[in-house]
Design an enzyme around this catalytic site. Structure first.
Site, short mmCIF file in Angstrom:
data_model
loop_
_atom_site.label_atom_id
_atom_site.label_comp_id
_atom_site.label_asym_id
_atom_site.label_seq_id
_atom_site.Cartn_x
_atom_site.Cartn_y
_atom_site.Cartn_z
N ASP A 1 -9.40 -4.97 -5.22
CA ASP A 1 -9.05 -4.00 -4.13
C ASP A 1 -9.74 -2.77 -4.02
O ASP A 1 -9.98 -1.99 -5.28
CB ASP A 1 -7.51 -3.73 -4.53
CG ASP A 1 -6.66 -2.89 -3.33
OD1 ASP A 1 -7.47 -1.94 -2.69
OD2 ASP A 1 -5.48 -3.05 -3.57
N HIS B 1 -7.60 -5.47 -0.48
CA HIS B 1 -6.39 -4.77 -0.30
C HIS B 1 -5.69 -5.49 0.86
O HIS B 1 -5.80 -5.07 2.19
CB HIS B 1 -6.83 -3.34 -0.03
CG HIS B 1 -5.73 -2.37 0.13
ND1 HIS B 1 -5.23 -1.91 -0.81
CD2 HIS B 1 -5.03 -1.66 1.11
CE1 HIS B 1 -4.37 -1.05 -0.32
NE2 HIS B 1 -4.15 -0.86 0.85
N SER C 1 0.68 -1.18 0.13
CA SER C 1 -0.07 -0.11 0.11
C SER C 1 0.81 1.26 0.04
O SER C 1 1.65 1.61 -1.03
CB SER C 1 -0.95 0.11 1.16
OG SER C 1 -2.10 0.69 1.08
#
Length: 199
Positions: free
Chosen positions: A148, A180, A99
């Site tokens: 995601d 995610h 991320s």
């Protein structure tokens, strides 16, 4: 020769969250692992850390924030790499980001600042301002879930296209039905990739 994996966590998280994944991969490929905390306190929560603030972040201002945090990011990496005596052997170092950590890992090589041996980016976005001046010898593995909700799949395909166009060796794996997160399938892909490119 010593190999080093540096885990780069997401926003609001900590190094401890990614450490078990890093240690698992490191043990399986004969490497060492470090999982530092990002330099800044998370400004949208009571706990956790961040590489840069996401308060009021937009597509337009995100690259500016990435550039602004490079000094603290680079200092974090340099301290770890020097502690392992690898400052002159960056080809034995891999960055593994998730991320926001993936944004920083990709920026490290897309900007050419870190000529490391490999980068793995999970649930990623390329937020490096153009033009890219990449570390052309660093192979990059992008791993992204097709569902995601935080980083749309278009972020992964756009990043792959931009890095490839800039001359980087880039591989993209899209994981069906994955959100995610980092899954065992993603870890296995990263492990195989790192075993191949770091050896």
């Amino acid at each position: 020769m010593s190999k080093l994996l540096i885990m780069l966590h997401g926003v609001g998280s900590s190094g401890a969250d990614l450490a078990p994944i890093g240690q698992h991969i490191a043990q399986n490929i004969g490497a060492q692992c470090e999982s530092p905390d990002a330099p800044q306190p998370y400004d949208l929560g009571d706990t956790g850390r961040q590489w840069f603030s996401i308060a009021g972040v937009t597509k337009a201002n995100r690259p500016i924030r990435v550039v602004a945090t490079r000094a603290s990011f680079d200092a974090t990496l340099a301290e770890i790499i020097e502690a392992h005596g690898l400052q002159n052997q960056l080809h034995n170092v891999a960055l593994i980001g998730f991320s926001q950590g993936a944004i920083m890992a990709l920026d490290a090589v897309a900007s050419g600042r870190w000529q490391v041996g490999a980068v793995v980016a999970f649930s990623l976005r390329l937020a490096t301002p153009a033009p890219l001046t990449p570390a052309l010898k660093t192979p990059v593995l992008l791993i992204h879930g097709t569902t995601d909700p935080v980083m749309p799949i278009s972020e992964a395909t756009t990043a792959e296209a931009a890095l490839t166009a800039a001359g980087m060796q880039t591989t993209l794996h899209l994981l069906p039905g994955v959100g995610h997160t980092i899954t065992p399938a993603g870890v296995a892909l990263a492990q195989d990739f790192l075993r191949a490119v770091l050896n």
